[in-house]
Design an enzyme around this catalytic site. Structure first.
Site, PDB file in Angstrom:
ATOM      1  N   ARG A 234       0.863  -1.179   0.000  1.00  0.00           N
ATOM      2  CA  ARG A 234       0.000   0.000   0.000  1.00  0.00           C
ATOM      3  C   ARG A 234       0.903   1.233   0.000  1.00  0.00           C
ATOM      4  O   ARG A 234       1.961   1.237   0.633  1.00  0.00           O
ATOM      5  CB  ARG A 234      -0.910   0.039   1.230  1.00  0.00           C
ATOM      6  CG  ARG A 234      -2.101  -0.908   1.181  1.00  0.00           C
ATOM      7  CD  ARG A 234      -3.158  -0.489   0.161  1.00  0.00           C
ATOM      8  NE  ARG A 234      -4.315  -1.379   0.138  1.00  0.00           N
ATOM      9  CZ  ARG A 234      -4.443  -2.458  -0.632  1.00  0.00           C
ATOM     10  NH1 ARG A 234      -3.487  -2.790  -1.483  1.00  0.00           N
ATOM     11  NH2 ARG A 234      -5.532  -3.200  -0.581  1.00  0.00           N
ATOM     12  N   GLU A 263      -2.790   7.666  -4.530  1.00  0.00           N
ATOM     13  CA  GLU A 263      -3.217   7.055  -5.794  1.00  0.00           C
ATOM     14  C   GLU A 263      -4.716   7.206  -6.069  1.00  0.00           C
ATOM     15  O   GLU A 263      -5.155   7.089  -7.220  1.00  0.00           O
ATOM     16  CB  GLU A 263      -2.848   5.572  -5.816  1.00  0.00           C
ATOM     17  CG  GLU A 263      -3.670   4.709  -4.861  1.00  0.00           C
ATOM     18  CD  GLU A 263      -3.346   3.223  -4.977  1.00  0.00           C
ATOM     19  OE1 GLU A 263      -2.162   2.860  -4.909  1.00  0.00           O
ATOM     20  OE2 GLU A 263      -4.293   2.424  -5.121  1.00  0.00           O
ATOM     21  N   HIS A 295      -1.338   0.143  -9.716  1.00  0.00           N
ATOM     22  CA  HIS A 295      -2.075  -0.819  -8.879  1.00  0.00           C
ATOM     23  C   HIS A 295      -2.670  -1.948  -9.739  1.00  0.00           C
ATOM     24  O   HIS A 295      -3.873  -2.183  -9.720  1.00  0.00           O
ATOM     25  CB  HIS A 295      -3.181  -0.104  -8.080  1.00  0.00           C
ATOM     26  CG  HIS A 295      -3.484  -0.818  -6.784  1.00  0.00           C
ATOM     27  ND1 HIS A 295      -3.736  -0.154  -5.609  1.00  0.00           N
ATOM     28  CD2 HIS A 295      -3.575  -2.137  -6.484  1.00  0.00           C
ATOM     29  CE1 HIS A 295      -3.979  -1.034  -4.645  1.00  0.00           C
ATOM     30  NE2 HIS A 295      -3.878  -2.242  -5.162  1.00  0.00           N
TER      31      HIS A 295
HETATM   32  P1  NAD Z   1      -1.058 -11.311   4.842  1.00  0.00           P
HETATM   33  O1  NAD Z   1      -1.977 -10.868   5.912  1.00  0.00           O
HETATM   34  O2  NAD Z   1      -1.053 -12.736   4.424  1.00  0.00           O
HETATM   35  O3  NAD Z   1       0.478 -10.928   5.226  1.00  0.00           O
HETATM   36  C1  NAD Z   1       0.846  -9.693   5.749  1.00  0.00           C
HETATM   37  C2  NAD Z   1       2.091  -9.887   6.604  1.00  0.00           C
HETATM   38  O4  NAD Z   1       2.503  -8.604   7.086  1.00  0.00           O
HETATM   39  C3  NAD Z   1       1.839 -10.778   7.839  1.00  0.00           C
HETATM   40  O5  NAD Z   1       2.815 -11.797   7.899  1.00  0.00           O
HETATM   41  C4  NAD Z   1       1.954  -9.818   9.006  1.00  0.00           C
HETATM   42  O6  NAD Z   1       2.423 -10.409  10.193  1.00  0.00           O
HETATM   43  C5  NAD Z   1       2.927  -8.776   8.435  1.00  0.00           C
HETATM   44  N1  NAD Z   1       2.894  -7.530   9.199  1.00  0.00           N
HETATM   45  C6  NAD Z   1       1.830  -6.913   9.782  1.00  0.00           C
HETATM   46  N2  NAD Z   1       2.227  -5.824  10.441  1.00  0.00           N
HETATM   47  C7  NAD Z   1       3.570  -5.740  10.279  1.00  0.00           C
HETATM   48  C8  NAD Z   1       4.563  -4.833  10.720  1.00  0.00           C
HETATM   49  N3  NAD Z   1       4.254  -3.804  11.512  1.00  0.00           N
HETATM   50  N4  NAD Z   1       5.848  -5.040  10.354  1.00  0.00           N
HETATM   51  C9  NAD Z   1       6.177  -6.106   9.571  1.00  0.00           C
HETATM   52  N5  NAD Z   1       5.278  -7.000   9.119  1.00  0.00           N
HETATM   53  C10 NAD Z   1       3.998  -6.822   9.472  1.00  0.00           C
HETATM   54  O7  NAD Z   1      -1.373 -10.345   3.625  1.00  0.00           O
HETATM   55  P2  NAD Z   1      -1.033 -10.581   2.084  1.00  0.00           P
HETATM   56  O8  NAD Z   1      -2.162 -11.296   1.438  1.00  0.00           O
HETATM   57  O9  NAD Z   1       0.342 -11.124   1.969  1.00  0.00           O
HETATM   58  O10 NAD Z   1      -1.119  -9.068   1.552  1.00  0.00           O
HETATM   59  C11 NAD Z   1      -0.203  -8.086   2.013  1.00  0.00           C
HETATM   60  C12 NAD Z   1      -0.649  -6.732   1.539  1.00  0.00           C
HETATM   61  O11 NAD Z   1      -0.515  -6.648   0.123  1.00  0.00           O
HETATM   62  C13 NAD Z   1      -2.153  -6.435   1.768  1.00  0.00           C
HETATM   63  O12 NAD Z   1      -2.389  -5.974   3.080  1.00  0.00           O
HETATM   64  C14 NAD Z   1      -2.431  -5.390   0.734  1.00  0.00           C
HETATM   65  O13 NAD Z   1      -2.220  -4.105   1.313  1.00  0.00           O
HETATM   66  C15 NAD Z   1      -1.375  -5.634  -0.345  1.00  0.00           C
HETATM   67  N6  NAD Z   1      -1.979  -6.073  -1.614  1.00  0.00           N
HETATM   68  C16 NAD Z   1      -1.690  -5.385  -2.756  1.00  0.00           C
HETATM   69  C17 NAD Z   1      -2.253  -5.779  -3.972  1.00  0.00           C
HETATM   70  C18 NAD Z   1      -1.943  -5.069  -5.269  1.00  0.00           C
HETATM   71  O14 NAD Z   1      -2.651  -5.270  -6.278  1.00  0.00           O
HETATM   72  N7  NAD Z   1      -0.897  -4.236  -5.344  1.00  0.00           N
HETATM   73  C19 NAD Z   1      -3.121  -6.875  -3.998  1.00  0.00           C
HETATM   74  C20 NAD Z   1      -3.384  -7.567  -2.813  1.00  0.00           C
HETATM   75  C21 NAD Z   1      -2.803  -7.164  -1.633  1.00  0.00           C
END
Ligand code: NAD
Length: 339
Positions: A234, A263, A295
């Site tokens: 994000r 964005e 995105h």
């Molecule tokens: P997920 O919940 O499986 O994994 C997120 C990880 O981040 C977890 O392991 C969590 O412990 C860790 N985390 C949380 N807080 C933290 C911190 N303060 N410091 C370090 N690590 C921390 O989520 P995911 O499915 O892997 O998705 C991750 C992110 O990707 C989503 O939250 C979303 O914002 C983003 N995303 C982007 C797109 C895109 O099209 N660009 C699409 C889907 C998701």
């Protein structure tokens, strides 16, 4: 149920309609983004279906509740755009699509990494103009390089798998270790150590109050000079102005973004005949070593099918049982365990 679907594009309509072949639900399409100003469009609907740049703040949620909307069905994994405490206070149920295709985002992340490293975007333009010179296109071998993964959940783990295959040495930073990443050889380290040691850092944590501006001036000052930074999580995880300063002084060697702090006013629209009003974004576009996509990391057939299927399943479950399958509440302090 009657569902007001906001921020829809033709592809959203196609995949969501295909996921409800019997037309159990009445999906009403709106191009508009959901906000306090557009919430009135949901009058008469039981649910709204929202995407990443819809604004579900207190004012919007109060307007939805006043129109007797009961469910907010996010067709995204992230839920940073929802005021969950207000939703709970108003009795609005919120649900999301926790894991539709981690591979889609992971593969786009690696596509950005490879394109940025080997300057594919610049080479493409040069060759089309008959310029076959190689100066300025020098890259590095990825094999053996240290790559840091911040956030080793579903997407971070998928990135780790791909990069392990490239022969990278993996460092990781997360609030909880993922055994699958440890098994791939990742070493968990504090964030300062990760930035100091790595040649490439890729961000995959959610945007929360804790991760807002996670990458800031203080952290970049500790970074290995010439670091390549990639963000497909994000936009708010990066302090964009600090990153621009680091690009100018050479601390950052290159930057790839699929997400950007501001964005919402740019992405998903064709603005090619308009003046770009965002000076920070405009500055980013001037760097030869910055590669930006709008995105699109989630944008694969498989991901859109899964998003649509899970969104409709959430809505159906809510109608049948009063609870969606993948509810989000203020209790969600940590993401759910990987599937
Ligand atoms: P997920 O919940 O499986 O994994 C997120 C990880 O981040 C977890 O392991 C969590 O412990 C860790 N985390 C949380 N807080 C933290 C911190 N303060 N410091 C370090 N690590 C921390 O989520 P995911 O499915 O892997 O998705 C991750 C992110 O990707 C989503 O939250 C979303 O914002 C983003 N995303 C982007 C797109 C895109 O099209 N660009 C699409 C889907 C998701």
């Amino acid at each position: 149920m009657i569902v007001a679907v906001f921020s829809t594009k033709p592809y959203d309509r196609h995949f969501l309609a295909a996921a409800d072949p019997d037309r159990r639900h009445r999906l009403i399409w709106f191009d508009a983004r959901l906000s306090a100003e557009t919430a009135m469009l949901a009058a008469g609907a039981d649910a709204v279906c929202a995407f990443v740049n819809d604004v579900l703040d207190r004012a919007t949620l109060e307007a939805l509740a006043a129109h007797r909307v009961r469910l907010v069905a996010l067709r995204s994994a992230g839920f940073n755009n929802v005021d969950l405490a207000t939703a709970a206070a108003l009795g609005l149920t919120v649900c999301r699509v926790p894991a539709y295709s981690p591979q889609a985002i992971a593969e786009h992340t690696v596509a950005l990494l490879l394109a940025l490293n080997r300057k594919i975007h610049r080479a493409y333009n040069r060759v089309r103009e008959g310029n076959f010179a190689l100066d300025g296109l020098l890259g590095f071998d990825l094999a053996g390089k240290k790559v840091g993964i911040v956030g080793t959940g579903r997407i971070g783990e998928a990135v780790a798998r791909i990069l392990a295959g490239f022969g990278c040495r993996l460092l990781a930073h997360d609030i909880a270790e993922n055994p699958a990443c440890v098994a791939l050889g990742a070493h968990y380290v504090p964030r300062e150590d990760l930035f100091a040691a790595c040649d490439v850092v890729t961000l995959h944590c959610p945007l929360t109050p804790d991760t807002w501006h996670f990458v800031n001036s203080a952290l970049l000052e500790r970074a290995k000079r010439g670091l390549m930074l990639i963000n497909t999580s994000r936009g708010g995880v990066i302090d964009t102005r600090a990153v621009i300063r680091a690009l100018k002084d050479g601390t950052l060697g290159s930057l790839a973004l699929d997400v950007y702090e501001e964005e919402a006013d740019l992405f998903f629209e064709n603005l090619s005949d308009q003046v770009l009003r965002d000076d920070v974004f405009a500055r980013l576009l001037t760097f030869p070593n910055v590669l930006i996509t709008g995105h699109q990391a989630f944008f694969t057939r498989e991901a859109l099918s899964e998003i649509a299927a899970t969104t409709l399943a959430n809505i159906t479950a809510f109608e049948d049982t009063g609870r969606p399958i993948h509810g989000v509440s203020t209790d969600v302090v940590a993401p759910p365990p990987a599937e």
